[in-house]
Design an enzyme around this catalytic site. Structure first.
Site, PDB file in Angstrom:
ATOM      1  N   LEU A 140       0.955  -1.074   0.046  1.00  0.00           N
ATOM      2  CA  LEU A 140       0.009  -0.008   0.145  1.00  0.00           C
ATOM      3  C   LEU A 140       0.832   1.148  -0.051  1.00  0.00           C
ATOM      4  O   LEU A 140       2.161   1.095   0.623  1.00  0.00           O
ATOM      5  CB  LEU A 140      -0.970  -0.168   1.126  1.00  0.00           C
ATOM      6  CG  LEU A 140      -2.027  -1.111   1.424  1.00  0.00           C
ATOM      7  CD1 LEU A 140      -2.600  -0.834   2.756  1.00  0.00           C
ATOM      8  CD2 LEU A 140      -3.076  -0.866   0.489  1.00  0.00           C
ATOM      9  N   ASP A 141       0.495   2.288  -0.686  1.00  0.00           N
ATOM     10  CA  ASP A 141       1.201   3.640  -0.628  1.00  0.00           C
ATOM     11  C   ASP A 141       1.311   4.055   0.860  1.00  0.00           C
ATOM     12  O   ASP A 141       0.414   3.837   1.493  1.00  0.00           O
ATOM     13  CB  ASP A 141       0.616   4.453  -1.424  1.00  0.00           C
ATOM     14  CG  ASP A 141       0.549   4.246  -2.749  1.00  0.00           C
ATOM     15  OD1 ASP A 141       1.553   3.663  -3.426  1.00  0.00           O
ATOM     16  OD2 ASP A 141      -0.316   4.824  -3.561  1.00  0.00           O
ATOM     17  N   LYS A 142       2.354   4.626   1.191  1.00  0.00           N
ATOM     18  CA  LYS A 142       2.545   5.304   2.395  1.00  0.00           C
ATOM     19  C   LYS A 142       1.285   6.010   3.072  1.00  0.00           C
ATOM     20  O   LYS A 142       0.868   5.734   4.273  1.00  0.00           O
ATOM     21  CB  LYS A 142       3.754   6.202   2.467  1.00  0.00           C
ATOM     22  CG  LYS A 142       3.964   6.759   3.971  1.00  0.00           C
ATOM     23  CD  LYS A 142       5.399   7.543   3.997  1.00  0.00           C
ATOM     24  CE  LYS A 142       5.502   8.273   5.212  1.00  0.00           C
ATOM     25  NZ  LYS A 142       7.046   9.103   4.971  1.00  0.00           N
ATOM     26  N   THR A 144      -1.643   5.537   2.100  1.00  0.00           N
ATOM     27  CA  THR A 144      -2.908   4.971   2.199  1.00  0.00           C
ATOM     28  C   THR A 144      -3.180   4.260   3.420  1.00  0.00           C
ATOM     29  O   THR A 144      -2.102   3.573   3.784  1.00  0.00           O
ATOM     30  CB  THR A 144      -2.837   4.011   0.966  1.00  0.00           C
ATOM     31  OG1 THR A 144      -2.779   4.627  -0.310  1.00  0.00           O
ATOM     32  CG2 THR A 144      -4.493   3.156   0.872  1.00  0.00           C
ATOM     33  N   ARG A 252      -5.360   6.236  -8.073  1.00  0.00           N
ATOM     34  CA  ARG A 252      -4.730   7.579  -7.900  1.00  0.00           C
ATOM     35  C   ARG A 252      -4.827   8.108  -9.188  1.00  0.00           C
ATOM     36  O   ARG A 252      -5.377   9.223  -9.590  1.00  0.00           O
ATOM     37  CB  ARG A 252      -3.514   7.865  -7.073  1.00  0.00           C
ATOM     38  CG  ARG A 252      -3.761   7.296  -5.935  1.00  0.00           C
ATOM     39  CD  ARG A 252      -2.133   7.212  -5.139  1.00  0.00           C
ATOM     40  NE  ARG A 252      -1.605   8.347  -5.078  1.00  0.00           N
ATOM     41  CZ  ARG A 252      -0.360   8.630  -4.559  1.00  0.00           C
ATOM     42  NH1 ARG A 252       0.404   7.464  -3.997  1.00  0.00           N
ATOM     43  NH2 ARG A 252       0.289   9.759  -4.377  1.00  0.00           N
TER      44      ARG A 252
END
Length: 323
Positions: A140-142, A144, A252
């Protein structure tokens, strides 16, 4: 993780939970700080051997194999470096002897690297020193938040990776977009191309030469009241996004492509809108991994896992609804 001496020849016996990996990937994991190029060089040179025989980087290791590793310079972590990785237990959504699913907070990377000294996986390993195996299943993105899978057995990791390649598990996100999401835009199928930005950052754009990507969107709510207007924003759209593929930054960039970027997204979002939304209390990107539906990788049991929106995002939505 086996103990490696940097000054001596090491003979490592492969344990069942490490079986099935490529030799080079296994060495990269246990030889922390050693460049991949050096690892491939010593394999090609015959200095690394399996059961006394020469081997190749893509050879699969099996339980009971004895790996010879020559004396090698390993970049060891100093005592100071080790201390700055704090042990941390995250909210557990599901756990058994094969799989751990945690609710990752926003602002925490999933692993160290790219200027981040540690992430969820390193903190979990610090908090569980007796755990024989903990590996990220996906990322997961930081910024998120939400459901993150960690394998506790290699067999579970291999099965889950196979499942991910075949549109399983079902992964559902919640996102708040800046603007009006057109309800007709349910299936977004736009290819995504990865490239490096001017500052060296990882970026993605819609490009016909990119990888195929498919997201299904459903509008859950639209906000266009006095509160949004008070900060100069005409409308916000709460959407549910279901991934049919798992490309980097997929939701995104797909939302950006429809002129409805995610609120608080510093990379693909609307800079001015993000500044205005801070006045409403939004201090992060509004993207949350909400639901996972999957068959358990070992038992086959159907799992339905859910992480509710963090409190700060719930409060924001509640304020938007009454305004």
């Amino acid at each position: 993780m086996p103990t490696i001496s940097k000054d001596l020849v090491n003979h490592i016996t492969i344990q069942p939970h490490d079986a099935g990996q490529r030799l080079d990937n296994y060495l990269i994991k246990i030889l922390k700080g050693v460049p991949k190029s050096h690892i491939h060089r010593i394999i090609r040179g015959g200095e690394v051997r399996i059961n006394k025989g020469r081997t190749k980087a893509d050879a699969r290791i099996e339980a009971g194999d004895v790996i010879r590793i020559p004396p090698i310079r390993i970049a060891e972590k100093s005592a100071i470096t080790q201390k700055i990785i704090p042990a941390r237990n995250f909210e557990i959504v599901f756990e058994d002897d094969a799989l751990l699913v945690v609710n990752k907070p926003s602002g925490v990377a999933v692993h160290g690297g790219s200027g981040v000294s540690f992430g969820v996986i390193e903190q979990l390993r610090q908090a569980r020193p007796d755990a024989k195996y903990l590996e990220l299943v996906h990322r997961l993105d930081k910024d998120t938040s939400g459901l993150l899978m960690v394998a506790k057995k290699r067999s579970a990791l291999v099965k889950l990776h196979e499942m991910l390649r075949n549109d399983h598990p079902k992964k559902v996100y919640l996102a708040l977009g800046v603007g009006i999401w057109q309800r007709a835009n349910r299936h977004i199928k736009l290819p995504l191309f990865k490239y490096t930005g001017a500052a060296g950052e990882k970026m993605v754009r819609v490009d016909e030469n990119g990888q195929s990507a498919h997201t299904i969107f459903q509008v859950l709510d639209t906000f266009s009241g006095s509160l949004t207007h008070s900060v100069g924003i005409s409308a916000l759209s709460l959407v549910q996004a279901t991934l049919k593929t798992g490309r980097t930054h997929q939701i995104r960039v797909h939302m950006q492509s429809q002129n409805c970027p995610i609120a608080g997204d510093e990379r693909y979002g609307d800079y001015q809108a993000n500044k205005r939304l801070q006045k409403l209390g939004l201090k992060r990107m509004f993207l949350h991994a909400h639901i996972l539906e999957l068959d358990h990788p070992i038992t086959g049991e159907r799992l339905y896992l859910k992480a509710e929106l963090p409190q700060d995002l719930q409060i924001l939505l509640a304020n938007l609804k009454v305004a």
